[in-house]
Each structure stands twice: as C-alpha cells, then as structure tokens.
Design a protein around this motif. Structure first.
Motif, short mmCIF file in Angstrom:
data_model
loop_
_atom_site.label_atom_id
_atom_site.label_comp_id
_atom_site.label_asym_id
_atom_site.label_seq_id
_atom_site.Cartn_x
_atom_site.Cartn_y
_atom_site.Cartn_z
N ARG A 1 4.10 -4.97 -6.33
CA ARG A 1 4.76 -5.17 -7.84
C ARG A 1 5.20 -7.07 -6.78
O ARG A 1 5.67 -7.03 -7.71
CB ARG A 1 6.09 -4.44 -7.44
CG ARG A 1 7.18 -4.51 -5.83
CD ARG A 1 8.12 -3.37 -5.71
NE ARG A 1 8.74 -4.11 -6.94
CZ ARG A 1 10.24 -4.70 -7.31
NH1 ARG A 1 10.64 -5.08 -5.70
NH2 ARG A 1 11.00 -4.29 -8.15
N GLU A 2 5.33 -6.69 -5.73
CA GLU A 2 4.83 -8.65 -5.32
C GLU A 2 4.03 -9.18 -6.65
O GLU A 2 4.59 -10.56 -6.96
CB GLU A 2 5.78 -8.96 -4.24
CG GLU A 2 6.50 -8.40 -3.10
CD GLU A 2 7.75 -9.66 -3.98
OE1 GLU A 2 7.87 -10.48 -4.57
OE2 GLU A 2 9.25 -9.60 -3.77
N GLU B 1 6.26 0.06 -12.58
CA GLU B 1 5.97 -1.36 -12.44
C GLU B 1 4.44 -0.93 -12.60
O GLU B 1 3.81 -1.32 -12.95
CB GLU B 1 6.84 -1.47 -11.40
CG GLU B 1 8.50 -1.87 -11.56
CD GLU B 1 8.70 -2.40 -10.69
OE1 GLU B 1 8.50 -3.81 -10.40
OE2 GLU B 1 9.06 -1.39 -9.40
N ARG C 1 4.74 -9.42 -10.12
CA ARG C 1 5.79 -10.21 -10.63
C ARG C 1 5.46 -11.17 -11.54
O ARG C 1 4.44 -11.99 -10.77
CB ARG C 1 6.32 -10.18 -9.58
CG ARG C 1 7.90 -11.36 -9.85
CD ARG C 1 9.01 -10.63 -8.61
NE ARG C 1 9.47 -9.92 -7.85
CZ ARG C 1 9.42 -9.55 -7.37
NH1 ARG C 1 10.38 -10.77 -6.90
NH2 ARG C 1 9.58 -8.04 -6.73
N GLU C 2 5.82 -11.50 -12.20
CA GLU C 2 6.17 -12.52 -13.21
C GLU C 2 6.55 -14.14 -12.54
O GLU C 2 8.25 -13.61 -11.93
CB GLU C 2 6.12 -12.15 -14.41
CG GLU C 2 5.54 -11.61 -15.37
CD GLU C 2 4.04 -11.97 -16.18
OE1 GLU C 2 4.09 -13.25 -15.44
OE2 GLU C 2 3.19 -11.72 -16.21
N LYS D 1 3.48 -2.10 -16.87
CA LYS D 1 4.07 -2.58 -17.79
C LYS D 1 3.28 -3.31 -18.32
O LYS D 1 3.98 -3.68 -20.03
CB LYS D 1 5.22 -3.77 -16.58
CG LYS D 1 6.32 -3.59 -15.59
CD LYS D 1 7.29 -3.07 -16.33
CE LYS D 1 8.41 -3.08 -15.14
NZ LYS D 1 10.10 -2.10 -15.94
#
Length: 428
Positions: free
Chosen positions: A363-364, A340, A367-368, A426
C-alpha cells in the motif's frame, strides 16, 4: 342532398381539429425526446418547417407509438440498445466502460537451484452470465514441487477450465441441475438467499475446475503426452505436484480458490484480510482429514504427509492420493470502496514475510504522492508493462510493489522460489 352531406363532413372536421392539434403536439414532444437521445435519427428543430420529410417523420413517430404502446417502452428501447440485455445486471457495464485491471508480477528462482513456480494472468478472461456479462479477470500463482511440470501445466490449462466452467453455469444456475429447486429459489425476494445461491455457483465452478486440472496433471507426462504413452517414465510425473491459489476478480466480488500453502491477502483500509488459509499437515483439521483417509503426518524437518510432502493439499502427487487432495478451499468476498490491493504469492514470500507487513509495503508503493521534481522518475508515466521487465525499470507502481516484496523476501534469506502478484484495486 349533396350539400347536406358536405356540410356534415365540414362540421365533423371542425369538431376533430382540436384533437388533431393535440395529437400533433404530442408527436412533436415525442420527436424532441427522441432527438435529445439520438440526434442523428431525427431532423433538427431549426429545419423542421423547411424539411419536406417532417410529415414522414411524424408518421413514423406515430407508428413507433403504436408498436411500443407507451412512451416508457420507447425510452427503454432507446437506452437498452447499446447493451445485450435490459436487465439491471448490465447497468454498470453500460453506464461506465470497464477498465483493465492494474497489476504487477514478479517471479524469481531466488536461492533455489531450480525454478518451479509459475504465474498466470488473464485479464478479461470471459464475460459469463454469472457475472452479468461483465469481465472476469484471472490471477493465479502455482508453486511446483518434485519438478516444474505440474506448475507449468496449471499455467497453461487452469484458466481454460475456469473459462469453460464459467460459461456452463448460468446466472440462475446450471440448466442440468434441478429446475424445481432453482425455480423455488427464484420465488424468494430475499437478497441474502440470492447472494448465497450466487456464491454456491461460483464455488461449484472453482471446485470443478480444480478437479479437471488434477485429472489432467495425473495423466499427462512432462513431455506433453497424455496417458504416459511416450515411455519417458519420468519420476517427476508421478511424484510431482503443485499448489494453486487462483483469484477471480469481478466488479463486485473477489473469488479465491486455494489448494496448498500459497496465499492470497486483501488489503482493505490498511488491514490485511486473509482470503486463503495455508494447508499445512499440522493444521488440526487437515491432520484429522489425512488420518481419516488412512495417511499419517510425520514430523521430518517439519510436518509432512507420510514424511514426504510439507502440504496437505496439492494438484498432482499421484502416489500420495487420497491423503493429499486437490479440493480447494474457496472464499467469496464482496468488494468494498476501502479495498486497496490484492496480493497473491507463493510460500517463498510468506515464509519470511507476514501478511500485515506485505500489505503495508504494497500500500505504501501504491499510494499516490505529490508530483516529484523534474529530475525524479515518475513511476506512473510511460507505457505500463505488466508482465514483462522490459521498458522502464518499474513501469507501474504495482510492478514496483511486487519487486519490492520480492527483494524483501530475498533480503530475509528466503531459500525458495518467490512469485508475487499485486493487483491495484483502487485503479481496477
């Protein structure tokens, strides 16, 4: 007699006519194949009969068949013309264009009186043979001590040394190394042995780059003069140093070289995977190495080499050699679809944030989410500015992640400089 010869010639032409027809049919099929792969090079099917140069094209097709000697070689030549080589190492580069990595950086002095950190980012640093002529991206965080001199010098020179070393080593090893050993390894078809050989060449590149960087740091004054010929005799030149965590990102691997207490962490499927280990003097193996070199680990406000430096490895620090070494620890990680993000940061962040918490926050941020209402700010819209703070407040989600991690470290009362790089794997 003349009539007999003419009859034989006519009979011979009649016997060869079916073969000639089949040959013409094969030519037409081949020309259709070439027309499908490269339309500008051949006339269209609708104008074949009307085009007076169609016979010349057929002759040229026959000439190509004779030179290549097979339809497979002709197809190979047509498909490999866009890439520098027909080797399998280039299939990804030719099939899909490489994307520039998406990343965000943040570097602040925090509560420290002086800014001694430096960040270096070089996307598409080079396309060496060791990576199959695909781009290598360079990310690094340098945490200086005893002054910003060595960290600033690393920011300006480290990527240069890495690029030079990458260009020296080949896909099958350096030409100066024993050709017998390399040829014997090439005979093995075991993929694990090939992977180990590739990893060792990457390690050699990073070790040599750090060695050259340390030599420059020990002989360069803060004013830029080499060999102390300037007469400045600054204390920071002899006592100064810097940590260095360097990450090389390729389409297949992540190579991290670390020297000091800065850190690199990979977030894979929500799990924090350390790609480096902090070089603290009280680490059992590091303490044993320092003592074996004749040094001591003294606890003065924490473990310190000779009671001075709170890390056991660094670039520079002339008066603490050989107790403090510049040899990096290197990790070689294969990229996975679950990767990620990659976080590189100085100890100003890691002193107050754990690797797990930093990965969760990053990662938060990356995030999409579902499209926000019109009144909300879309962080993915507009031009992305990776290194500068101009433009939008947070021009990309990776910049938002780096900024939020920095704010969290400040909120947790970090008293050191804070430098953070977040790479969105990503989108990279």
């Amino acid at each position: 007699m003349t009539e007999v010869v003419c009859r034989r010639m006519l009979k011979h032409e009649d016997e060869d006519s079916p073969e000639k027809c089949r040959e013409r049919r094969r030519r037409r099929i081949e020309m259709r194949r070439l027309a499908a792969s490269s339309p500008p090079l051949t006339p269209s099917q609708n104008h074949r009969k009307e085009n007076p140069n169609w016979a010349d094209c057929s002759v040229e097709s026959k000439r190509i068949r004779t030179a290549e000697n097979s339809d497979l070689q002709v197809a190979t030549a047509a498909t490999s013309s866009s890439s520098p080589s027909s080797s399998g190492d280039y299939r990804e580069a030719s099939s899909e264009p490489e994307r520039k990595p998406v990343f965000g950086t943040m570097s602040v002095a925090g509560r420290s009186r002086e800014m001694e950190d430096s960040i270096a980012v070089r996307t598409r640093l080079c396309r060496p043979e060791i990576s199959g002529r695909r781009s290598v991206h360079f990310f690094a965080v340098f945490d200086g001590h005893g002054g910003p001199h060595v960290a600033a010098l690393c920011r300006e020179r480290m990527h240069v040394f890495v690029e030079e070393e990458l260009k020296r080593v080949g896909l099958r090893g350096e030409s100066e190394s024993g050709s017998g050993n390399s040829s014997s390894k090439e005979e093995h078809d075991d993929e694990e042995e090939e992977e180990e050989g590739l990893e060792e060449r990457w390690r050699r590149v990073m070790r040599k780059s750090f060695e050259r960087m340390d030599a420059i740091a020990l002989t360069t004054c803060a004013c830029g003069s080499v060999g102390y010929k300037c007469g400045c005799h600054l204390v920071e030149v002899t006592l100064g140093g810097s940590t260095a965590v360097v990450a090389l990102l390729t389409p297949d691997h992540i190579v991290v070289a670390n020297c000091g207490d800065s850190r690199a962490v990979l977030c894979r499927g929500g799990v924090a995977i350390p790609l480096s280990q902090d070089h603290k003097p009280d680490r059992s193996d590091e303490q044993a190495r320092v003592e074996a070199a004749g040094g001591r680990v003294i606890f003065v406000n924490g473990a310190r080499v000779e009671g001075i430096l709170a890390m056991s490895r660094a670039i520079g620090d002339k008066y603490l050699k050989p107790f403090v070494t510049s040899e990096p620890e290197i990790t070689f990680t294969k990229r996975e679809p679950e990767d990620e993000c990659l976080i590189l940061a100085s100890d100003g962040l890691w002193d107050v944030l754990s690797s797990e918490l930093a990965c969760d926050v990053a990662r938060e941020c990356l995030r999409e989410v579902t499209p926000a209402p019109d009144a909300a700010i879309d962080l993915n819209s507009g031009p992305r500015i990776e290194d500068e703070g101009a433009g939008a407040l947070y021009p990309s989600r990776s910049v938002l992640a780096a900024a939020l991690l920095t704010r969290l470290a400040l909120g947790r009362k970090s008293f050191d400089n804070i430098s953070v790089i977040v790479v969105d794997l990503k989108k990279s």
